[in-house]
Scaffold this active site. Structure first.
Site, PDB file in Angstrom:
ATOM      1  N   TRP A   1      45.420  77.179  79.230  1.00 51.48           N
ATOM      2  CA  TRP A   1      46.856  77.021  78.964  1.00 51.48           C
ATOM      3  C   TRP A   1      47.302  77.934  77.845  1.00 51.48           C
ATOM      4  O   TRP A   1      48.398  78.515  77.904  1.00 51.48           O
ATOM      5  CB  TRP A   1      47.201  75.566  78.694  1.00 51.48           C
ATOM      6  CG  TRP A   1      47.149  74.758  79.960  1.00 51.48           C
ATOM      7  CD1 TRP A   1      46.280  73.754  80.261  1.00 51.48           C
ATOM      8  CD2 TRP A   1      47.980  74.922  81.128  1.00 51.48           C
ATOM      9  NE1 TRP A   1      46.522  73.285  81.531  1.00 51.48           N
ATOM     10  CE2 TRP A   1      47.550  73.978  82.086  1.00 51.48           C
ATOM     11  CE3 TRP A   1      49.037  75.771  81.454  1.00 51.48           C
ATOM     12  CZ2 TRP A   1      48.142  73.860  83.350  1.00 51.48           C
ATOM     13  CZ3 TRP A   1      49.632  75.670  82.715  1.00 51.48           C
ATOM     14  CH2 TRP A   1      49.178  74.714  83.646  1.00 51.48           C
TER      15      TRP A   1
ATOM     16  N   ASP B   1      51.634  73.067  71.869  1.00 52.27           N
ATOM     17  CA  ASP B   1      51.713  72.571  73.244  1.00 52.27           C
ATOM     18  C   ASP B   1      50.872  71.297  73.314  1.00 52.27           C
ATOM     19  O   ASP B   1      49.642  71.358  73.282  1.00 52.27           O
ATOM     20  CB  ASP B   1      51.176  73.640  74.205  1.00 52.27           C
ATOM     21  CG  ASP B   1      51.134  73.168  75.657  1.00 52.27           C
ATOM     22  OD1 ASP B   1      51.530  72.009  75.935  1.00 52.27           O
ATOM     23  OD2 ASP B   1      50.692  73.961  76.518  1.00 52.27           O
TER      24      ASP B   1
ATOM     25  N   LYS C   1      51.720  64.125  82.271  1.00 46.63           N
ATOM     26  CA  LYS C   1      50.371  63.694  81.908  1.00 46.63           C
ATOM     27  C   LYS C   1      50.418  62.395  81.102  1.00 46.63           C
ATOM     28  O   LYS C   1      49.852  61.400  81.516  1.00 46.63           O
ATOM     29  CB  LYS C   1      49.641  64.792  81.149  1.00 46.63           C
ATOM     30  CG  LYS C   1      49.171  65.883  82.119  1.00 46.63           C
ATOM     31  CD  LYS C   1      49.328  67.267  81.629  1.00 46.63           C
ATOM     32  CE  LYS C   1      49.048  68.253  82.762  1.00 46.63           C
ATOM     33  NZ  LYS C   1      49.527  69.591  82.439  1.00 46.63           N
TER      34      LYS C   1
HETATM   35  C1  LIG Z   1      49.860  70.863  82.445  1.00 39.87           C
HETATM   36  C2  LIG Z   1      49.965  71.693  81.241  1.00 39.87           C
HETATM   37  C3  LIG Z   1      50.939  72.696  81.114  1.00 39.87           C
HETATM   38  C4  LIG Z   1      51.888  73.068  82.223  1.00 39.87           C
HETATM   39  O1  LIG Z   1      52.844  72.098  82.399  1.00 39.87           O
HETATM   40  P1  LIG Z   1      53.988  72.266  83.494  1.00 39.87           P
HETATM   41  O2  LIG Z   1      54.879  71.112  83.137  1.00 39.87           O
HETATM   42  O3  LIG Z   1      53.345  72.130  84.838  1.00 39.87           O
HETATM   43  O4  LIG Z   1      54.631  73.576  83.307  1.00 39.87           O
HETATM   44  C5  LIG Z   1      50.994  73.406  79.938  1.00 39.87           C
HETATM   45  N1  LIG Z   1      50.141  73.149  78.929  1.00 39.87           N
HETATM   46  C6  LIG Z   1      49.185  72.203  79.021  1.00 39.87           C
HETATM   47  C7  LIG Z   1      48.270  71.970  77.866  1.00 39.87           C
HETATM   48  C8  LIG Z   1      49.069  71.453  80.176  1.00 39.87           C
HETATM   49  O5  LIG Z   1      48.122  70.506  80.272  1.00 39.87           O
END
Ligand SMILES: *Cc1c(COP(=O)(O)O)cnc(C)c1O
Length: 364
Positions: A105, A175, A199
């Protein structure tokens, strides 16, 4: 699977939601609290929806103990859109966007920043195949940095920061898509945090941003309106139609987190769950092998391997037959992964451990 039976859900995202939340949403699905319509059928400018929207913001601030001077935004386009919006809004000319490269990511975030402006990778664990997080001492902030960006939990590799670097006056942007609200944190150490909801927060469709108001106000007026933080902030995330049903679901999940006893209780529960599975790996005498180094093991995504890919395939197949879902590792890295976000009950982890022991007995 038998109709009505809940799977042992280890999906990486979209992922398990609390059963109590799904049932509450079901109960008010057709007629939202005596309004004669679903929340999905209402104007986002009406008082009924606005109360849900505002309450979700307030609950986030309360649960995460967000200090004064920060605001919460509900945006669309996923965390992936934030990868571009962050440099578009916050990377001023003459400055450099500083990134910590921790895995899949982080790399995607870096790639977007490189499209926008001057970008530097200031620390990386690529040489160790992302089995660890860079050590905090190795994260040196360049003087000309506009911000430092890192990924608190690498969902695919299964690594997690347990503490964050002190970046001084340079805003730290994190993030937290796969571990937001999984533990209490001192929010004042961050300039901005963000997460796609699917998530740990609710269904897909909404991205939560929590940031210092001064950062949200810094958007240049040369970028498209919908991509400007200041526009969304001034309009209370109601500049255009928000993903109202997703925000309603986030509101319900936040109520549920409060009922669990808040983030301290949630963290303890998450540690118990993760320890159950890591203990099963560590006591297997090499039959199972954890991917991440112990000090950076994720409490959200437990990644592990078996001694051969054939054995891994057979593990996944047999697990599926017994009601376990989502245990296959991400296609880019292979192996196995159990995602055990907030809403995954301890009983699912106990069932997985029992299955792992049984599978080991049958195959060694
Ligand atoms: C799933 C995830 C993303 C991407 O998220 P989207 O909402 O699908 O764009 C970005 N960073 C991390 C750490 C993730 O687990």
């Amino acid at each position: 699977m038998e109709q009505g039976k809940r799977a042992f859900n280890f999906n990486a995202g979209p992922a398990a939601l609390p059963l109590a939340v799904l049932e509450r949403a079901q109960a008010e699905f057709v007629d939202f609290r005596g309004n004669g319509m679903s929340i999905m059928e209402m104007s986002h400018r009406g008082g009924v929806y606005e109360a849900v929207h505002q309450e979700a913001k307030e609950l986030l601030k309360e649960l995460f103990n967000v200090p004064a001077g920060y605001d919460v935004l509900f945006l669309q386009g996923g965390a992936s859109s934030q990868f571009a919006m962050i440099p578009m809004n916050l990377l001023q000319p003459g400055k450099v966007a500083a990134y910590v490269d921790t895995g899949s990511w982080a790399k995607k975030a870096i790639k977007e920043a490189q499209l926008i402006g001057e970008t530097a990778v200031i620390a990386s664990s690529e040489a160790e195949h992302y089995t660890r997080m860079p050590s905090l001492e190795d994260i040196q902030v360049p003087a000309e940095a506009a911000y430092v960006h890192l990924t608190s939990n690498e969902t695919i590799e299964g690594t997690q920061f347990q503490a964050f670097p002190n970046t001084g006056d340079v805003p730290l942007i994190v993030d937290m898509s796969s571990d937001i609200l999984s533990r209490p944190l001192d929010i004042s150490q961050f300039g901005m945090i963000y997460a796609g909801a699917q998530k740990n927060l609710g269904p897909s469709g909404v991205t939560v941003v929590i940031a210092k108001e001064e950062l949200l106000a810094a958007s240049p007026n040369t970028i498209p309106t919908m991509l400007r933080y200041d526009i969304h902030q001034k309009n209370n995330s109601l500049y255009n139609t928000p993903p109202s049903f997703s925000i309603y679901m986030v509101n319900q999940v936040l109520h549920w987190l409060k009922e669990q006893g808040g983030l301290q209780a949630v963290q303890e529960h998450n540690e118990e769950k993760a320890n159950l599975i890591y203990d099963a790996i560590d006591s297997s005498q090499g039959f199972y092998r954890g991917v991440a180094v112990p000090e950076n093991r994720s409490r959200m995504n437990v990644t592990f391997r078996l001694t051969s890919e054939d054995l891994e395939k057979s593990f996944i197949k047999q697990a599926e037959q017994e009601g376990f879902v989502g245990l296959k590792g991400h296609r880019s890295v292979g192996g196995l992964r159990a995602s055990i976000y907030n809403a995954v009950p301890k009983s699912s982890c106990e069932a997985l451990v029992q299955f792992m022991k049984q599978f080991q007995q049958q195959n060694s």
